[in-house]
Scaffold this motif. Structure first.
Motif, PDB file in Angstrom:
ATOM      1  N   PHE A  39       0.794  -1.225   0.000  1.00  0.00           N
ATOM      2  CA  PHE A  39       0.000   0.000   0.000  1.00  0.00           C
ATOM      3  C   PHE A  39       0.826   1.274   0.000  1.00  0.00           C
ATOM      4  O   PHE A  39       0.291   2.356  -0.220  1.00  0.00           O
ATOM      5  CB  PHE A  39      -0.949   0.026   1.209  1.00  0.00           C
ATOM      6  CG  PHE A  39      -0.236  -0.031   2.532  1.00  0.00           C
ATOM      7  CD1 PHE A  39       0.180   1.123   3.165  1.00  0.00           C
ATOM      8  CD2 PHE A  39       0.017  -1.250   3.132  1.00  0.00           C
ATOM      9  CE1 PHE A  39       0.850   1.071   4.375  1.00  0.00           C
ATOM     10  CE2 PHE A  39       0.669  -1.320   4.353  1.00  0.00           C
ATOM     11  CZ  PHE A  39       1.090  -0.157   4.968  1.00  0.00           C
ATOM     12  N   LEU A  94      -5.446  -5.790   8.674  1.00  0.00           N
ATOM     13  CA  LEU A  94      -6.517  -5.085   7.966  1.00  0.00           C
ATOM     14  C   LEU A  94      -5.988  -4.383   6.718  1.00  0.00           C
ATOM     15  O   LEU A  94      -6.673  -4.343   5.686  1.00  0.00           O
ATOM     16  CB  LEU A  94      -7.199  -4.073   8.891  1.00  0.00           C
ATOM     17  CG  LEU A  94      -8.039  -4.662  10.028  1.00  0.00           C
ATOM     18  CD1 LEU A  94      -8.644  -3.533  10.864  1.00  0.00           C
ATOM     19  CD2 LEU A  94      -9.117  -5.583   9.505  1.00  0.00           C
ATOM     20  N   THR A  95      -4.766  -3.836   6.780  1.00  0.00           N
ATOM     21  CA  THR A  95      -4.204  -3.220   5.573  1.00  0.00           C
ATOM     22  C   THR A  95      -3.924  -4.284   4.517  1.00  0.00           C
ATOM     23  O   THR A  95      -4.059  -4.021   3.319  1.00  0.00           O
ATOM     24  CB  THR A  95      -2.923  -2.415   5.864  1.00  0.00           C
ATOM     25  OG1 THR A  95      -1.915  -3.282   6.366  1.00  0.00           O
ATOM     26  CG2 THR A  95      -3.185  -1.289   6.837  1.00  0.00           C
ATOM     27  N   ARG A 147      -8.196  -6.705  -1.455  1.00  0.00           N
ATOM     28  CA  ARG A 147      -9.374  -6.188  -2.160  1.00  0.00           C
ATOM     29  C   ARG A 147      -8.982  -5.195  -3.259  1.00  0.00           C
ATOM     30  O   ARG A 147      -9.578  -5.173  -4.338  1.00  0.00           O
ATOM     31  CB  ARG A 147     -10.317  -5.522  -1.157  1.00  0.00           C
ATOM     32  CG  ARG A 147     -10.923  -6.522  -0.180  1.00  0.00           C
ATOM     33  CD  ARG A 147     -11.623  -5.839   0.971  1.00  0.00           C
ATOM     34  NE  ARG A 147     -12.124  -6.817   1.927  1.00  0.00           N
ATOM     35  CZ  ARG A 147     -12.283  -6.575   3.214  1.00  0.00           C
ATOM     36  NH1 ARG A 147     -12.006  -5.379   3.716  1.00  0.00           N
ATOM     37  NH2 ARG A 147     -12.737  -7.516   4.021  1.00  0.00           N
ATOM     38  N   TYR A 148      -7.984  -4.379  -2.978  1.00  0.00           N
ATOM     39  CA  TYR A 148      -7.525  -3.396  -3.965  1.00  0.00           C
ATOM     40  C   TYR A 148      -7.022  -4.107  -5.216  1.00  0.00           C
ATOM     41  O   TYR A 148      -7.391  -3.737  -6.346  1.00  0.00           O
ATOM     42  CB  TYR A 148      -6.419  -2.519  -3.364  1.00  0.00           C
ATOM     43  CG  TYR A 148      -5.716  -1.678  -4.392  1.00  0.00           C
ATOM     44  CD1 TYR A 148      -6.289  -0.507  -4.866  1.00  0.00           C
ATOM     45  CD2 TYR A 148      -4.496  -2.084  -4.920  1.00  0.00           C
ATOM     46  CE1 TYR A 148      -5.656   0.258  -5.836  1.00  0.00           C
ATOM     47  CE2 TYR A 148      -3.861  -1.324  -5.892  1.00  0.00           C
ATOM     48  CZ  TYR A 148      -4.445  -0.163  -6.345  1.00  0.00           C
ATOM     49  OH  TYR A 148      -3.828   0.579  -7.305  1.00  0.00           O
ATOM     50  N   LYS A 187      -5.752  -6.982   4.149  1.00  0.00           N
ATOM     51  CA  LYS A 187      -7.069  -7.267   3.568  1.00  0.00           C
ATOM     52  C   LYS A 187      -7.461  -6.184   2.572  1.00  0.00           C
ATOM     53  O   LYS A 187      -8.038  -6.463   1.518  1.00  0.00           O
ATOM     54  CB  LYS A 187      -8.134  -7.369   4.675  1.00  0.00           C
ATOM     55  CG  LYS A 187      -8.069  -8.661   5.454  1.00  0.00           C
ATOM     56  CD  LYS A 187      -9.197  -8.741   6.461  1.00  0.00           C
ATOM     57  CE  LYS A 187      -9.205 -10.076   7.160  1.00  0.00           C
ATOM     58  NZ  LYS A 187     -10.306 -10.200   8.114  1.00  0.00           N
ATOM     59  N   TRP A 188      -7.171  -4.928   2.891  1.00  0.00           N
ATOM     60  CA  TRP A 188      -7.432  -3.817   1.974  1.00  0.00           C
ATOM     61  C   TRP A 188      -6.653  -4.059   0.682  1.00  0.00           C
ATOM     62  O   TRP A 188      -7.183  -3.900  -0.419  1.00  0.00           O
ATOM     63  CB  TRP A 188      -7.023  -2.498   2.624  1.00  0.00           C
ATOM     64  CG  TRP A 188      -7.354  -1.256   1.834  1.00  0.00           C
ATOM     65  CD1 TRP A 188      -7.438  -1.127   0.471  1.00  0.00           C
ATOM     66  CD2 TRP A 188      -7.626   0.038   2.359  1.00  0.00           C
ATOM     67  NE1 TRP A 188      -7.731   0.162   0.129  1.00  0.00           N
ATOM     68  CE2 TRP A 188      -7.853   0.897   1.270  1.00  0.00           C
ATOM     69  CE3 TRP A 188      -7.676   0.549   3.651  1.00  0.00           C
ATOM     70  CZ2 TRP A 188      -8.126   2.262   1.432  1.00  0.00           C
ATOM     71  CZ3 TRP A 188      -7.960   1.904   3.805  1.00  0.00           C
ATOM     72  CH2 TRP A 188      -8.189   2.741   2.722  1.00  0.00           C
TER      73      TRP A 188
END
Length: 196
Positions: free
Chosen positions: A37, A155-156, A162-163, A158-159
């Motif tokens: 990210f 959680l990042t 999804r991204y 998981k983001w």
């Protein structure tokens, strides 16, 4: 707040999980999390940031003896001042909006200069890359679930999963749009032997 670059805060954030880490460990941790990210700094950037953080009093280091025949290694730990600083930065520093620097999108924008097959190849490679990153993030999510301290980094991840799934799906949609453009172009082309 001291005027540190974002990479300093990212390295200090990695140290905020409370473990003593070598530069090599920090590079591995950034590859496991930050790269999805933000970006994963190089070894030289990590060591440069560690020197900056030590100079600011936000980290300390010590040498740790290794097995016979291997060099001792330097490990770093966040200081109380460093923990206060990174906590303050995370809570109060303005959050920069993400900056999109998207190579495949730039090529699509210049699609009129490419053959349709070249554009399909660019999008196909991007689709493969996105799916590969999605699978890596998915695997790292399962690896992080067992660590209580990693609940927010999880959680990042998981983001990120999804991204990259959405990037994969966008590449598929763009490939379909190219097919539609080509079909429309074929249907609007004049019949051979007729004037346009």
């Amino acid at each position: 707040m001291p005027g540190l670059p974002a990479t300093s805060w990212a390295v200090l954030g990695l140290l905020s999980y409370g473990e003593e880490l070598s530069g090599y460990d920090l590079k591995k941790w950034s590859d496991w999390s930050l790269r999805f990210f933000y970006w994963s700094p190089s070894f030289s950037q990590i060591y440069g940031e560690l020197k900056r953080l030590e100079k600011a009093g936000f980290a300390t280091s010590r040498m740790v003896a290794q097995e016979t025949g291997t060099r001792d290694k330097r490990v770093y730990r966040i200081t109380d001042e460093g923990m206060t600083a990174v906590r303050t930065w995370a809570r109060t520093a303005p959050v920069d909006p993400p900056v999109l620097k998207h190579g495949p999108m730039l090529r699509l924008w210049l699609g009129h200069l490419l053959e349709p097959e070249q554009m399909r190849e660019v999008l196909g490679k991007h689709r493969e890359f996105a799916e590969s990153m999605r699978r890596r993030a998915e695997a790292d999510v399962s690896g992080a679930e067992s660590e209580e301290a990693w609940k927010y980094p999880m959680l990042t991840l998981k983001w990120a999963e999804r991204y990259y799934a959405s990037e994969r799906d966008l590449a598929d949609a763009m490939l379909a749009d190219i097919e539609e453009l080509e079909a429309r172009g074929r249907s609007e082309a004049p019949e051979p032997g007729t004037r346009p």
